[in-house]
Scaffold this active site. Structure first.
Site, PDB file in Angstrom:
ATOM      1  N   CYS A 104      47.127  35.272  39.722  1.00  0.00           N
ATOM      2  CA  CYS A 104      48.173  35.715  38.802  1.00  0.00           C
ATOM      3  C   CYS A 104      49.107  34.549  38.498  1.00  0.00           C
ATOM      4  O   CYS A 104      49.690  33.978  39.403  1.00  0.00           O
ATOM      5  CB  CYS A 104      48.979  36.868  39.362  1.00  0.00           C
ATOM      6  SG  CYS A 104      50.340  37.258  38.228  1.00  0.00           S
ATOM      7  N   LYS A 131      44.269  47.805  36.913  1.00  0.00           N
ATOM      8  CA  LYS A 131      45.301  46.763  36.880  1.00  0.00           C
ATOM      9  C   LYS A 131      45.592  46.310  38.316  1.00  0.00           C
ATOM     10  O   LYS A 131      45.696  47.131  39.225  1.00  0.00           O
ATOM     11  CB  LYS A 131      46.581  47.314  36.247  1.00  0.00           C
ATOM     12  CG  LYS A 131      47.809  46.392  36.343  1.00  0.00           C
ATOM     13  CD  LYS A 131      47.669  45.122  35.528  1.00  0.00           C
ATOM     14  CE  LYS A 131      48.854  44.167  35.746  1.00  0.00           C
ATOM     15  NZ  LYS A 131      48.663  42.847  35.098  1.00  0.00           N
TER      16      LYS A 131
HETATM   17  O1  RRO Z   1      50.489  40.741  35.252  1.00  0.00           O
HETATM   18  C1  RRO Z   1      50.342  39.575  34.815  1.00  0.00           C
HETATM   19  O2  RRO Z   1      51.272  38.897  34.343  1.00  0.00           O
HETATM   20  C2  RRO Z   1      49.033  38.903  34.883  1.00  0.00           C
HETATM   21  C3  RRO Z   1      48.226  38.898  35.990  1.00  0.00           C
HETATM   22 BR1  RRO Z   1      48.626  39.856  37.520  1.00  0.00          BR
HETATM   23  C4  RRO Z   1      47.019  38.142  35.969  1.00  0.00           C
HETATM   24  O3  RRO Z   1      46.248  38.078  36.939  1.00  0.00           O
HETATM   25  N1  RRO Z   1      46.720  37.456  34.840  1.00  0.00           N
HETATM   26  C5  RRO Z   1      47.526  37.458  33.765  1.00  0.00           C
HETATM   27  O4  RRO Z   1      47.205  36.798  32.754  1.00  0.00           O
HETATM   28  N2  RRO Z   1      48.669  38.211  33.777  1.00  0.00           N
END
Ligand code: RRO
Length: 311
Positions: A131, A45
């Protein structure tokens, strides 16, 4: 029997399938499940310097054609993932894994990359420039000047294998401009695509996720055409030394086959992994091998990037 063996950044993987960052990779327990599955690798993650709780729930929903999320970058902090990856290097040195990271500011991103640079980590780093879900923080890769500056500064001190996770682009001029930036740097790969940012799903009269009044990143079936277009657009434009990882809308062997046909050297599974669990890797592998066998292809190189055009 066709082989799904592939290479990224000079490292070999027995299988070209792995998880997409964000799915099945928040904790060591989840990462161990992926590691022990048919997947060829895993990515952790996206990590920040400090652990983050992320956005309020509900913040992820499976929907009929995919998923919507506004997780808000919940993660255990870089040290948690780095410690685990370092321990795996001892116990399973023959395999290579991916570490995803991004800072809450450019300064924090450099702090993270320097931490990795100065650690014993021998795997592959993926810098998440896409993100969509942190309130007030735009997706970095939609700002080419900031992207150029961050990459230029990073490669001043970072000499381990580094790639970037990209948002989808939707205009040919943007493919051209983005590729021009990426081609100036010694990137090992670009990963196309992250979720399509800031979509909305409505049930009865209401949104289905709490953060940002329902705006969230879209994954799954909705995004395969966009993902394939981005994989192929960058395959056409990037220096051959920059490989492509294909992500978006992969549920079947056919979906993975299409990503590879567009130029992907590795294929990641997000929404379908969330919905089906790690058995998805075996199912998609068998489907992909069946297609290859039928067409007489023995390895990915036999069809990688060989998309046919009409006329
Ligand atoms: O954690 C998120 O809300 C998230 C991330 Br970092 C990302 O790169 N892509 C996404 O769909 N959610």
């Amino acid at each position: 029997m066709p082989s799904l063996r592939t290479q990224i950044a000079g490292f070999s993987f027995d299988n070209c399938l792995m998880n997409a960052a964000g799915v099945a990779c928040m904790t060591v327990e989840e990462l161990e499940e992926v590691r022990q599955s048919a997947a060829g690798s895993f990515v952790t993650k996206t990590a920040t310097l400090e652990a983050r709780a992320g956005n309020p729930e509900p913040r992820y929903r499976d929907v009929p054609l995919g998923s919507i999320n506004s997780m808000g970058l919940p993660n255990q902090g870089i040290d948690y993932y780095l410690d685990y990856l370092l321990s795996l290097q001892e116990s399973q040195p023959e395999r290579t894994f991916f570490l995803s990271l991004v800072g809450m500011s450019p300064d924090e991103t450099h702090t993270l990359l320097k931490k990795v640079q100065n650690s014993g980590f021998k795997g592959i780093t993926e810098l998440n420039l896409s993100c969509p879900n942190v309130p007030g923080k735009p997706q970095i890769a939609y700002d080419f000047e900031t992207t150029e500056r961050i990459l230029g500064e990073a490669f001043g001190y970072f000499d381990k294998p580094l790639g970037i996770k990209l948002p989808p682009y939707f205009d040919i001029v943007h493919f051209d401009q983005a590729a021009e930036v990426f081609n100036r740097h010694p990137l090992k790969f670009v990963n196309c695509v992250n979720s399509i940012g800031n979509g909305m799903y409505i049930e009865d009269e209401s949104v289905v996720i709490r953060p940002k009044n329902g705006f969230g990143g879209i994954g799954g079936e909705y995004i395969k055409p966009t993902a394939l277009a981005n994989v192929h657009a960058f395959y056409q434009r990037l220096n051959p030394s920059i490989q492509i990882i294909g992500t978006g809308g992969v549920y079947t062997g056919r979906d993975a086959f299409e990503h590879i046909l567009c130029g992907a050297s590795m294929v990641q599974i997000g929404t379908a992994l969330h919905q089906q669990g790690v058995e998805v890797f075996e199912r998609v592998s068998l489907g992909l091998k069946a297609i290859m066998a039928k067409k007489g292809y023995e390895k990915l190189e036999d069809f990688k990037g060989k998309l046919k055009y009409l006329g």
